[in-house]
Write an enzyme that holds these catalytic residues in place. Structure first.
Site, PDB file in Angstrom:
ATOM      1  CG  ASP A  92       7.990  -6.678   0.902  1.00  0.00           C
ATOM      2  OD1 ASP A  92       8.097  -7.855   1.299  1.00  0.00           O
ATOM      3  OD2 ASP A  92       8.717  -5.755   1.311  1.00  0.00           O
ATOM      4  CG  ASP A 126      11.922 -11.056   5.451  1.00  0.00           C
ATOM      5  OD1 ASP A 126      12.977 -11.685   5.618  1.00  0.00           O
ATOM      6  OD2 ASP A 126      11.651 -10.025   6.065  1.00  0.00           O
TER       7      ASP A 126
HETATM    8  N1  GLY Z   1       9.386  -8.487   5.777  1.00  0.00           N
HETATM    9  C1  GLY Z   1       9.870  -7.482   6.637  1.00  0.00           C
HETATM   10  C2  GLY Z   1       9.885  -7.874   8.045  1.00  0.00           C
HETATM   11  O1  GLY Z   1       9.536  -8.970   8.410  1.00  0.00           O
HETATM   12  O2  GLY Z   1      10.256  -7.037   8.859  1.00  0.00           O
END
Ligand code: GLY
Length: 396
Positions: free
Chosen positions: A110, A168
């Site tokens: 992330d 994601d």
């Molecule tokens: N990237 C984590 C979410 O969208 O919950």
């Protein structure tokens, strides 16, 4: 009678659909300023980042390792960009600087959200080269998670997976594309492209909805399973995941001009829009394929992300520019109207009715910082359209 019913139908449609003539950008920014000032008056620690809110004047914050930590400084940078008020620049810097410590993290994918978002804005606004260094170091940490056999960056450590790659993850590749642009080192770009090329082999179903989690065998690189984590079922379409796909692939096209990426960005967008047509308020449920009773639960964050993505995508698809813009504006009109915009006293966040993870019964129908962040980004893109002769700056 038929004509009357028909007219009444049209009238109802006009009433229930969000009006998009113009969006109340100034009012939304003024509200965001007031809410953010109220938050800061109570929560001063610049190593705790606004994430959500549990009650009037009671924030939920995350620490520097939280995946959402970068969105609050990102929102502060937008407040500065919209208003020019030096107070917001000061606060944006104050909440950005501690996150430099995250640029050596190698246990998360992330880093684009956590470091890329705040430091990219800090760099663009201040031109301070130390921020550029943080971006490049964060990209270096991110590519340490790349495995050549799989061809992708690993999204999560732990859990019931072997080598999970989630939709994601596409969002964090912008950091890699930018790191190549900032450093001249093409290895970041090459890893981003490898990740996308491998991802596209398995990410989409025939109808162009997306799977959430692809799990690989790291020894052989073979796909083991297609699963969900936050969606309703392995076979359903988690709406925020679909929004991440539109956004991530649009960004990939921005940097590569690869028509294959544009094709998939468009298909992901068209699927999202097709599903959205069933909802008069143009805000998706948390999962497009959840049973009727569960689809009442909305995820306004998915709308904000998709709206922002469509306002970029429209620039690459002239024949659908108007349609993409209209869908984006309808979502934004709803997010800026009383049903979704929080104007209650004691509120710290703009967008109501977001859902973090309904699969695990967490963060259902709550405000979430990333919904606010992408709403402000979408309003920025709406207020600063690309015009002939002006290079787009979609990475702001
Ligand atoms: N990237 C984590 C979410 O969208 O919950």
């Amino acid at each position: 009678m038929t004509v009357f019913c028909w007219s009444l139908g049209l009238l109802m449609l006009a009433i229930s659909r969000p009006a998009v003539d113009s969006l109340p950008v100034d009012q939304v920014i003024a509200k965001a300023e007031q809410q953010t000032a109220a938050f800061l008056a109570q929560y001063d620690d610049s190593t705790r980042f606004l994430h959500s809110q549990e009650a009037k004047e009671k924030a939920i914050t995350v620490g520097m390792r939280g995946w959402t930590a970068g969105f609050f400084p990102g929102k502060l940078w937008y407040l500065y960009a919209f208003t020019g008020d030096p107070r917001w620049k000061k606060e944006a810097l104050r909440f950005t600087l501690p996150l430099a410590a995250d640029d050596t993290l190698t246990n998360t994918h992330d880093l684009g959200f956590m470091v890329g978002i705040p430091f990219e804005k800090a760099y663009q606004i201040t031109k301070d080269s130390s921020f550029r260094k943080v971006l490049i170091q964060a990209a270096r940490s991110l590519i340490s998670r790349y495995h050549a056999q799989v061809g992708c960056i690993k999204s999560w450590d732990g859990g019931p997976w072997h080598y999970p790659v989630i939709v994601d993850n596409l969002m964090n590749l912008e950091l890699l594309f930018r790191a190549t642009a900032l450093s001249g080192d093409s290895s970041f770009y090459q890893i981003a492209v490898s990740h996308i090329n491998h991802d596209l082999r398995y990410r989409f179903r025939k109808d162009f909805s997306t799977y959430h989690v692809l799990d690989y065998d790291p020894e052989t690189g073979k796909l083991l399973a297609r699963k969900t984590w936050q969606g309703y079922a392995d076979s359903s379409c988690w709406s925020r995941g679909q929004a991440w796909a539109i956004y991530g692939l649009t960004v990939a096209y921005r940097f590569t001009r690869n028509p294959r990426y544009l094709f998939y960005a468009r298909q992901a967008a068209d699927y999202f829009i097709h599903q959205l047509a069933a909802y008069a308020d143009r805000i998706p449920p948390w999962d497009f394929n959840a049973p009727d009773s569960l689809r009442k639960l909305k995820d306004a964050s998915a709308a904000a992300i998709a709206a922002s993505a469509l306002l970029e995508l429209r620039n690459y698809v002239p024949q659908k520019a108007n349609a993409y813009q209209q869908w984006a504006l309808q979502m934004l009109a709803s997010l800026c109207a009383p049903s979704y915009l929080n104007t209650d006293s004691g509120s710290f966040l703009l967008v109501k009715h977001a859902t973090g993870d309904a699969h695990h019964h967490r963060e259902m129908d709550v405000p979430l910082i990333y919904a606010d962040y992408y709403l402000l980004q979408a309003l920025w893109r709406y207020s600063h359209p690309v015009t002939k002769g002006h290079a787009p700056n979609f990475w702001f």
